[in-house]
Every structure is written in structure tokens, then in C-alpha cells.
Design a protein around this motif. Sequence first.
Motif, mmCIF file in Angstrom:
data_model
loop_
_atom_site.group_PDB
_atom_site.id
_atom_site.type_symbol
_atom_site.label_atom_id
_atom_site.label_comp_id
_atom_site.label_asym_id
_atom_site.label_seq_id
_atom_site.Cartn_x
_atom_site.Cartn_y
_atom_site.Cartn_z
ATOM 1 N N ILE A 94 0.840 -1.199 0.000
ATOM 2 C CA ILE A 94 0.000 0.000 0.000
ATOM 3 C C ILE A 94 0.877 1.252 0.000
ATOM 4 O O ILE A 94 0.624 2.210 -0.745
ATOM 5 N N GLU A 95 1.910 1.243 0.828
ATOM 6 C CA GLU A 95 2.804 2.400 0.926
ATOM 7 C C GLU A 95 3.489 2.670 -0.414
ATOM 8 O O GLU A 95 3.659 3.828 -0.818
ATOM 9 N N MET A 96 3.886 1.604 -1.106
ATOM 10 C CA MET A 96 4.514 1.752 -2.422
ATOM 11 C C MET A 96 3.572 2.463 -3.388
ATOM 12 O O MET A 96 3.971 3.377 -4.125
ATOM 13 N N LYS A 97 2.297 2.032 -3.373
ATOM 14 C CA LYS A 97 1.311 2.634 -4.272
ATOM 15 C C LYS A 97 1.065 4.095 -3.916
ATOM 16 O O LYS A 97 0.825 4.931 -4.797
ATOM 17 N N GLY A 98 1.107 4.401 -2.624
ATOM 18 C CA GLY A 98 0.949 5.792 -2.217
ATOM 19 C C GLY A 98 2.045 6.667 -2.790
ATOM 20 O O GLY A 98 1.798 7.794 -3.235
ATOM 21 N N GLY A 142 0.133 9.183 -7.334
ATOM 22 C CA GLY A 142 1.141 9.148 -6.285
ATOM 23 C C GLY A 142 1.927 10.453 -6.266
ATOM 24 O O GLY A 142 1.388 11.530 -6.548
ATOM 25 N N VAL A 143 3.208 10.361 -5.941
ATOM 26 C CA VAL A 143 4.075 11.539 -5.907
ATOM 27 C C VAL A 143 4.797 11.647 -7.247
ATOM 28 O O VAL A 143 5.520 10.736 -7.642
ATOM 29 N N LYS A 144 4.580 12.752 -7.930
ATOM 30 C CA LYS A 144 5.186 12.945 -9.244
ATOM 31 C C LYS A 144 6.712 12.892 -9.132
ATOM 32 O O LYS A 144 7.317 13.567 -8.296
ATOM 33 N N GLY A 145 7.317 12.028 -9.949
ATOM 34 C CA GLY A 145 8.775 11.934 -9.964
ATOM 35 C C GLY A 145 9.352 10.862 -9.064
ATOM 36 O O GLY A 145 10.561 10.628 -9.071
ATOM 37 N N ILE A 146 8.475 10.172 -8.271
ATOM 38 C CA ILE A 146 8.946 9.078 -7.412
ATOM 39 C C ILE A 146 8.596 7.755 -8.080
ATOM 40 O O ILE A 146 7.426 7.427 -8.266
ATOM 41 N N GLY A 147 9.629 6.990 -8.446
ATOM 42 C CA GLY A 147 9.416 5.693 -9.064
ATOM 43 C C GLY A 147 9.599 4.560 -8.071
ATOM 44 O O GLY A 147 9.868 4.782 -6.884
ATOM 45 N N ALA A 149 5.646 18.713 -2.430
ATOM 46 C CA ALA A 149 4.790 19.289 -3.473
ATOM 47 C C ALA A 149 3.537 18.455 -3.725
ATOM 48 O O ALA A 149 2.555 18.957 -4.284
ATOM 49 N N ASP A 150 3.567 17.179 -3.310
ATOM 50 C CA ASP A 150 2.453 16.277 -3.613
ATOM 51 C C ASP A 150 1.901 15.582 -2.363
ATOM 52 O O ASP A 150 1.396 14.462 -2.438
ATOM 53 N N LEU A 151 1.965 16.253 -1.236
ATOM 54 C CA LEU A 151 1.545 15.628 0.025
ATOM 55 C C LEU A 151 0.085 15.168 -0.005
ATOM 56 O O LEU A 151 -0.246 14.064 0.438
ATOM 57 N N GLU A 152 -0.780 16.008 -0.531
ATOM 58 C CA GLU A 152 -2.204 15.661 -0.558
ATOM 59 C C GLU A 152 -2.442 14.421 -1.422
ATOM 60 O O GLU A 152 -3.173 13.503 -1.030
ATOM 61 N N MET A 153 -1.799 14.387 -2.591
ATOM 62 C CA MET A 153 -1.975 13.241 -3.471
ATOM 63 C C MET A 153 -1.312 11.990 -2.908
ATOM 64 O O MET A 153 -1.786 10.869 -3.125
ATOM 65 N N LEU A 154 -0.234 12.168 -2.164
ATOM 66 C CA LEU A 154 0.417 11.036 -1.500
ATOM 67 C C LEU A 154 -0.563 10.328 -0.573
ATOM 68 O O LEU A 154 -0.726 9.098 -0.630
ATOM 69 N N HIS A 155 -1.230 11.102 0.271
ATOM 70 C CA HIS A 155 -2.171 10.509 1.225
ATOM 71 C C HIS A 155 -3.399 9.938 0.509
ATOM 72 O O HIS A 155 -3.897 8.862 0.879
ATOM 73 N N LEU A 156 -3.876 10.632 -0.522
ATOM 74 C CA LEU A 156 -5.034 10.140 -1.268
ATOM 75 C C LEU A 156 -4.691 8.845 -1.993
ATOM 76 O O LEU A 156 -5.482 7.888 -1.988
#
Length: 286
Positions: free
Chosen positions: A179-183, A194-199, A233-240
Motif C-alpha cells: 500500500i505504501e509503495m502505491k501511495g 502518487g508523488v510525481k517523480g517518485i518511481g 509538493a504532492d503531500l495531498e496526493m500522496l495521502h489520497l
Amino acid sequence: MNDNKILVVDGMALLFRAYFAQSYSPRRLEDGTPTNAIYGFLQYLFDAVNQFSPTHVVCCWDMGRKTFRTELFADYKSNRPDAPEDLIPQFSLVKDIVAALKIPNIGLEGFEADDCIGTISQKISGLGQVYILTGDQDMLQLVDERIHVVIMKKGRSNYAIYDLDFLKHDKGVQPFQVIEMKGLTGDTSDNYPGVKGIGEKTALKLLTEYNSIDGILENLENLPKSVKEKIEADLEMLHLSRTLARINTEVPIDCSLDECLWGVNLETASDLFEKYKMTSLLKLIS
């Protein structure tokens, strides 16, 4: 401990896989209803029954595109094409055949099959070993001491069987870290970013060091500047994204072990497969 072995089938995953594997097949009933995907579905199902020798079988289904996840994120799975026209009439027919084989069909509007699978698997895992048959690696988050995830690979009867040890060996993660990976990375097939730029490589490194997204956020100041900036920069999308990735294991559904006892009556099955012109499948269960 009892000897129950419960096969929980991801119905839609099997049906779509069967459709594309059998797309060349002209199988149809006399009224023109296509049955190629159903034929392939039953092949996959009976192959798994022969492979794992379950005492019980249950099948879970999606019940439409609108779920609690589309309420949270309107673009969730919006990139998915419509189902092929000749597959649509097979959706209800395959459930009729599954029910005729005395296998419960489980699904609930507002939830995905994944959620039903997670809920049923956790409810009954105390009563036996559970094997989830699917092609969806999101299910790996459900692995525990009693729940195994069987990922279908190319070809028939070709499986990767995940328990806790193999998940750690093959993916380098614990179940909750799926789940954390997908976040962190998002999921292109489900259309959340997820977080833009994190692979995957960076996400795995972060989770190996800090264990979880919460652990990463507690250590932002220790991260490389570029990674820190991407996450901030993507905290909200990370949690979503993490919320979208998490399978809901508290769906208000139920299925008793007695309901899903496996035991095909060959006489009944013969009549059923004769009706749908699938008698060649009988050899797989006789």
C-alpha cells in the motif's frame, strides 16, 4: 488446526484474462450469445481447483464502475476502456454458471471485488488456509500467515504463490508496504499518480530505510533535497493515493464456510455443460 483450504476467486480478473486468451474462439450459443470468455474462465477455475485441491470455493465480482474510490477521486480508473461488446453478455451468464456449480457469487455495489476478496479472506482465514486466485498484484497487501495470493502468470496452471517469505524475497516488501509503495508511486492502471517523480526504485529505498510513509514524513529533513521537494509538493496526493490503494476489509458482506463447500455433482454438471456446449471441460473435474 483444521484442514480447510479455501479458494477465493477474483472473478473479473479471470473473466477478462480468459476473454483475451480466447478472443480467437468463435464459441456461441444457438441464439448467438458469445461464451468464449466463460469457457476460458472455467478452464482457469478448474485448473486452480486441480492444482490447489480446495475444500471450499467462493467467487467475488465487481458490481459496476462507481465505488467509494470514484467518490474520493473522480479520475480513478477513468482511463479504462469500456468492456468489449461481446464480453458484456457474458458477465451475467458466467455468474449463473458459477451459481449452478454451487459456488457463491459475492459482490456489493460501491465496492470493488478486491474489497470483497479482502473482507471474505480475513473473515474466513481463521477457519483454514486461504488462497486468493487473481492476476492483480494489489492483492499482495492481503498476504499473511493464513492468506496466500496466487498470481496467475502467462499460460494455464502457471502461478506465483505469495506467502510472507516469498513476498519479501520477490518484492522486497512486507504486505502493508504494498500500500505504501502505491501511495508513493501511484498506479497507472488505476489512474492515480502518487508523488510525481517518485518511481519504484526510489520508493523501495525509502521504505527500506523508513518503513512507512509516516516514517518517511517524520524524516523529511534527512532526505535528498530533490526527493524532499517532490514529496512536499504532492503531500495531498500522496495521502489520497495511499487511501485509494488500501483494500477495504470491512465490507458489509458475509459468506459462511458451509455455503462455499466445494463438490461438483457430475450429473448436474454434465447437464449444465451440455446446455452451454462446454462438455469438453468435464474432463477437468471428473
